[in-house]
Scaffold this active site. Structure first.
Site: not given
Ligand code: BGC
Length: 350
Positions: A77, A103, A175, A177, A247, A310
């Site tokens: 952010r 992002h 990103h 998961y 987060d 990340e």
């Molecule tokens: C952010 C989260 C977000 C997620 C998926 C993360 O990198 O920090 O706040 O919800 O990505 O969007």
């Protein structure tokens, strides 16, 4: 024998999109990477698919959860969506809460990357793209490549490289998961984690860093000894209460390419080590996974179905000069490397 299989999966904006299945020499680790967004869609370790993914290419066109892609030019952010570089202020699109650039808006996760197979001892593909001057509000034309190598010792190595023709910001990450019990096995709350971080970055209400670098001592962020993720998530602690889990950016100990975390799935005993040269990792526990979106094999995913590590520089660093710099100067090269390495350390179910 290592192998790379390529499959056409669709088209967007007149460009063809392919899925590459990259398998190591032992046949024990295979990564499915899409040329759309550089998405890690699947990752099979000894028969278990440990990566969350969506069903079709089209499902990724509305990828609010950023399930699997490469993030750039700037991960994380940027509060109030602006930064000042060389005395010039750049305004970025506000993509979250009308306050924040998250992002990079329509960033690298929405692009079709060029792909080439890399010849060598290990199975690898290299994705590349050119991000034009002004892309997403950022200055400079940036040429980026991301190489995914599936190593013979069961790691997915992601190597990033970028050049720019004018000073700009570059902070790239993946990103992906993960769910080490299998993508379709429910929550990661019973996974255990160890992370080599003695400090973390507290967030403000917008989930952007406040600028403070706080000790993990006595907090839910202390993962220096093995902990159950669910126990940390649900401990009554203001920082995790506010976001429904983790987060947050963790400040990693040490420098150079070193192991920074280890996570184990309780049902399979699969362990994933994360090794990186980055100073930080944004630890996200899937607090906001959308249960209504369509995922692989129509599996219903819910909150905490997967976690992200990340690896990156710190978010919003231009506001905090004491954070590591995210500036890439004209003519310089950005290079970084992260490995997610898999092994069976514990007996299944123990
Ligand atoms: C952010 C989260 C977000 C997620 C998926 C993360 O990198 O920090 O706040 O919800 O990505 O969007």
């Amino acid at each position: 024998m290592q192998k790379i299989e390529k499959k056409w999966i669709g088209n967007i904006r007149g460009e063809d999109v392919y899925a590459f299945l990259v398998t190591n020499g032992k046949g024990t680790l295979s990564a499915e990477i899409l040329t759309y967004g550089g998405i890690l869609r699947s990752l099979w370790y000894k028969g278990t698919d440990v990566a969350l993914g969506r069903e079709t290419l089209e499902d990724y066109f509305d990828n609010d959860g950023y399930i699997g892609p490469i993030i750039g030019r700037h991960a994380g952010r940027i509060q109030d969506a602006f930064f000042t570089l060389n005395r010039k202020t750049y305004i970025l699109p506000k993509t979250e809460n009308e306050r924040v650039n998250l992002h990079s808006g329509d960033g690298f996760h929405t692009r079709v990357w060029q792909a080439e197979e890399v010849s060598g001892e290990e199975a690898a593909i290299k994705l590349s793209l050119v991000s034009p001057d002004g892309d997403g509000g950022f200055p400079g034309e940036v040429t980026v490549s991301v190489t995914f190598t599936v190593t013979n010792d069961d790691a997915l190595r992601i190597s990033y490289c970028a050049h720019t023709d004018a000073d700009t910001l570059v902070n790239l990450t993946s990103h992906g998961y993960f769910n080490l019990n299998g993508h379709d096995s429910g929550s990661i709350e019973n996974h255990t984690i160890v992370m080599n971080a003695a400090y973390y970055l507290p967030n403000n209400t917008l989930c952007a860093p406040t600028g403070e670098i706080r000790s993990v001592e006595g907090t839910s962020f202390d993962m220096r000894q093995e902990k159950r993720i669910g126990a940390l998530l649900h401990a009554d602690f203001p920082e995790t209460n506010r976001f429904g889990g983790f987060d947050h950016t963790m400040v990693l100990q040490g420098t150079g390419f070193r192991k920074i975390a280890e996570v184990t799935g309780d049902k399979t005993g699969i362990t994933m080590e994360c090794i990186t040269d980055r100073p930080g990792v944004h630890f996200y526990t899937g607090n906001k996974i959308d249960p209504l979106a369509t995922y692989k094999h129509r599996t219903v995913y819910s909150t905490y179905q997967g976690f992200c590590l990340e690896t990156q520089l710190f978010p919003d660093s231009m506001k905090y000069p004491f954070f590591p710099s995210v500036i890439l100067k004209s003519g310089e090269t950005f290079q970084s490397k992260t490995e997610y390495r898999f092994m069976l350390k514990k007996e299944k179910g123990k």
